[in-house]
Write an enzyme that holds these catalytic residues in place. Sequence first.
Site, PDB file in Angstrom:
ATOM      1  N   THR A 234       0.828  -1.200   0.000  1.00 19.88           N
ATOM      2  CA  THR A 234       0.000   0.000   0.000  1.00 19.88           C
ATOM      3  C   THR A 234       0.866   1.255   0.000  1.00 19.88           C
ATOM      4  O   THR A 234       0.762   2.088  -0.907  1.00 19.88           O
ATOM      5  CB  THR A 234      -0.908  -0.012   1.242  1.00 19.88           C
ATOM      6  OG1 THR A 234      -0.138  -0.454   2.373  1.00 19.88           O
ATOM      7  CG2 THR A 234      -2.086  -0.953   1.055  1.00 19.88           C
ATOM      8  N   PHE A 364      -8.246   5.653   3.348  1.00 25.18           N
ATOM      9  CA  PHE A 364      -7.910   4.740   4.451  1.00 25.18           C
ATOM     10  C   PHE A 364      -9.152   4.055   5.020  1.00 25.18           C
ATOM     11  O   PHE A 364      -9.114   3.537   6.137  1.00 25.18           O
ATOM     12  CB  PHE A 364      -7.144   5.490   5.546  1.00 25.18           C
ATOM     13  CG  PHE A 364      -5.764   5.928   5.120  1.00 25.18           C
ATOM     14  CD1 PHE A 364      -4.691   5.043   5.135  1.00 25.18           C
ATOM     15  CD2 PHE A 364      -5.537   7.228   4.668  1.00 25.18           C
ATOM     16  CE1 PHE A 364      -3.419   5.438   4.727  1.00 25.18           C
ATOM     17  CE2 PHE A 364      -4.268   7.637   4.261  1.00 25.18           C
ATOM     18  CZ  PHE A 364      -3.199   6.736   4.283  1.00 25.18           C
ATOM     19  N   CYS A 371      -8.170   2.048   8.439  1.00 27.77           N
ATOM     20  CA  CYS A 371      -6.756   1.671   8.511  1.00 27.77           C
ATOM     21  C   CYS A 371      -6.133   2.081   9.844  1.00 27.77           C
ATOM     22  O   CYS A 371      -6.126   3.251  10.200  1.00 27.77           O
ATOM     23  CB  CYS A 371      -5.987   2.345   7.376  1.00 27.77           C
ATOM     24  SG  CYS A 371      -4.247   1.886   7.352  1.00 27.77           S
TER      25      CYS A 371
HETATM   26 MN1  MNH Z   1      -4.114  -0.085   5.870  1.00 32.06          MN
HETATM   27  C1  MNH Z   1      -7.134  -1.377   6.881  1.00 32.06           C
HETATM   28  C2  MNH Z   1      -5.721   1.495   3.237  1.00 32.06           C
HETATM   29  C3  MNH Z   1      -1.168   1.391   4.958  1.00 32.06           C
HETATM   30  C4  MNH Z   1      -2.509  -1.840   8.292  1.00 32.06           C
HETATM   31  N1  MNH Z   1      -6.059   0.015   5.169  1.00 32.06           N
HETATM   32  C5  MNH Z   1      -7.162  -0.574   5.774  1.00 32.06           C
HETATM   33  C6  MNH Z   1      -8.347  -0.185   5.041  1.00 32.06           C
HETATM   34  C7  MNH Z   1      -7.940   0.608   3.993  1.00 32.06           C
HETATM   35  C8  MNH Z   1      -6.507   0.738   4.091  1.00 32.06           C
HETATM   36  C9  MNH Z   1      -8.820   1.244   2.936  1.00 32.06           C
HETATM   37  C10 MNH Z   1      -9.781  -0.603   5.348  1.00 32.06           C
HETATM   38  C11 MNH Z   1     -10.167  -1.839   4.571  1.00 32.06           C
HETATM   39  C12 MNH Z   1     -11.606  -2.266   4.778  1.00 32.06           C
HETATM   40  O1  MNH Z   1     -12.468  -1.458   5.169  1.00 32.06           O
HETATM   41  O2  MNH Z   1     -11.886  -3.433   4.513  1.00 32.06           O
HETATM   42  N2  MNH Z   1      -3.551   1.152   4.328  1.00 32.06           N
HETATM   43  C13 MNH Z   1      -4.357   1.715   3.398  1.00 32.06           C
HETATM   44  C14 MNH Z   1      -3.569   2.620   2.575  1.00 32.06           C
HETATM   45  C15 MNH Z   1      -2.292   2.586   3.070  1.00 32.06           C
HETATM   46  C16 MNH Z   1      -2.277   1.665   4.177  1.00 32.06           C
HETATM   47  C17 MNH Z   1      -4.124   3.423   1.415  1.00 32.06           C
HETATM   48  C18 MNH Z   1      -1.053   3.316   2.624  1.00 32.06           C
HETATM   49  C19 MNH Z   1      -1.011   4.269   1.749  1.00 32.06           C
HETATM   50  N3  MNH Z   1      -2.185  -0.211   6.484  1.00 32.06           N
HETATM   51  C20 MNH Z   1      -1.128   0.527   6.047  1.00 32.06           C
HETATM   52  C21 MNH Z   1       0.032   0.268   6.850  1.00 32.06           C
HETATM   53  C22 MNH Z   1      -0.343  -0.664   7.805  1.00 32.06           C
HETATM   54  C23 MNH Z   1      -1.745  -0.953   7.565  1.00 32.06           C
HETATM   55  C24 MNH Z   1       1.398   0.926   6.669  1.00 32.06           C
HETATM   56  C25 MNH Z   1       0.450  -1.288   8.894  1.00 32.06           C
HETATM   57  C26 MNH Z   1       1.691  -1.051   9.193  1.00 32.06           C
HETATM   58  N4  MNH Z   1      -4.722  -1.397   7.287  1.00 32.06           N
HETATM   59  C27 MNH Z   1      -3.876  -2.010   8.194  1.00 32.06           C
HETATM   60  C28 MNH Z   1      -4.652  -2.861   9.071  1.00 32.06           C
HETATM   61  C29 MNH Z   1      -5.997  -2.735   8.680  1.00 32.06           C
HETATM   62  C30 MNH Z   1      -6.011  -1.793   7.557  1.00 32.06           C
HETATM   63  C31 MNH Z   1      -4.087  -3.714  10.203  1.00 32.06           C
HETATM   64  C32 MNH Z   1      -7.216  -3.406   9.299  1.00 32.06           C
HETATM   65  C33 MNH Z   1      -7.730  -2.540  10.441  1.00 32.06           C
HETATM   66  C34 MNH Z   1      -8.935  -3.170  11.147  1.00 32.06           C
HETATM   67  O3  MNH Z   1      -9.832  -3.671  10.474  1.00 32.06           O
HETATM   68  O4  MNH Z   1      -8.939  -3.124  12.386  1.00 32.06           O
END
Ligand code: MNH
Length: 427
Positions: A234, A364, A371
């Site tokens: 991501t 996010f 996120c």
């Molecule tokens: Mn990330 C959930 C986008 C970077 C860890 N992330 C989500 C969701 C989105 C998302 C959209 C929700 C998905 C859903 O509703 O089903 N995340 C991003 C984007 C970036 C990103 C656009 C960077 C740019 N994410 C990161 C990073 C980490 C991370 C860096 C960890 C180090 N994300 C997560 C985790 C979840 C999540 C863990 C789930 C959270 C939950 O459901 O409690």
Amino acid sequence: MVEERLFNFSIIALADTALIDEVNDETLWEKHTGRLLGKLRTLAGDGLFTAYNHEPNWQKAHNILVPAFARTAMTRYHDTMTATVRELVDAWNAASTDQSWIDIPTETNRLTIEIIGRAGLGHKFTKLTEPNDNPFIEAVQRQLRYANRRTDSIPFYDNVFGYKRKRQHEADKAYIRRWVTEVIESRRHNQTPATHNDILDIMQHSADPDTGEHLDTDNIINQIITLLVAGSETSANTIAFALHYLSTNTGIAAAARAEIDQRWPGRDFPDISFEDVAKLRYLLRVVDEALRLWPVAPAYFRQAKKDTALGNGKYPFRKGEWVVVMLTAAHRANVWGHDADEFIPDRFLPENLRKLPPHIYKPFGTGARACIGRQFALHEMLVTLAVILHQYDLQPKPGYQLQVRDAIAQRPEGLQLRLHRRLLTGS
Ligand code: MNH
């Protein structure tokens, strides 16, 4: 509202910002961890991303991990992040990146997997100055490709051609879990408690304030896999998209660089402090705009918590029925203006944002399941882009047309740049 029949089930896809706003309402709707996330669940289990809303381990892990991802927690990861970016710059400087085209998404993915490994888990996968053939990363990448194959949901195709892939999938899965177990065990045996204060320490030693319970080892394994998967491609692909636009819009690159050069006038590797990062306001708008045009996680799923309707009763939904929110459409909807397809960071100036309806920008995700890694992602993306703009002039490949591959995260396929070291006299 678009209804699309995909193989044997139908999907309702929302592109209308008003309807999206309605399904973002957490009193009536919630995250749907549906069959499209199911394949990933076989890898990441009840880790935060793939957990069901009412699985007790979701709330427990969420409570335990929120402090590890708070904005202030980034002070603990900052030095490791910048040191890892520095290692990549050293690798590039040794490789004459001014004379050969370098594959940007490959490089940024190498970087971000190292950052989450080192800063979050205290584990170094590889040295970025050395060629990358990391069997663990390769197994994870094969798993992601496997999870992404829509053809797997065609039973005939699966039966005839899927067998070998399935066997590889099982072997990879076992390998990944064994490897992650070793990372956990080695920390358990070799370290006194909580000396790192990183994400792994917090998972091993913190108790859920609600229940007093700790995460069990199987869940910690699932969380580590989740963080490596959700937390690397991501951010890496967002950095890559931003570099594409910076390399092809000289005015925007100059504005970003003016902000950076003002803070670090020399040409030596910039000594970026934690507090500096929040001051890179223009660069943040570049990142915001990259995530608007290319929300690397391009869709999320919402299900009705009770019988309800969308559009003033026009579209009824039963409890449990779900929709997919198309961020790619929402982020370019008419409300953004006639130039919605253009890369214009200043649309994220506060005075310009105020003119737009609220809640139409959701890279996010939304609500309780949004996120958790957002601050981590923003911090590493800003540090990386600041260093690259400070150290290099970006040369785009003549004729390159942005080509986006839709995997777990959207990726600018084939994006190559030459990176020319900037001279002391500026450029
Ligand atoms: Mn990330 C959930 C986008 C970077 C860890 N992330 C989500 C969701 C989105 C998302 C959209 C929700 C998905 C859903 O509703 O089903 N995340 C991003 C984007 C970036 C990103 C656009 C960077 C740019 N994410 C990161 C990073 C980490 C991370 C860096 C960890 C180090 N994300 C997560 C985790 C979840 C999540 C863990 C789930 C959270 C939950 O459901 O409690």
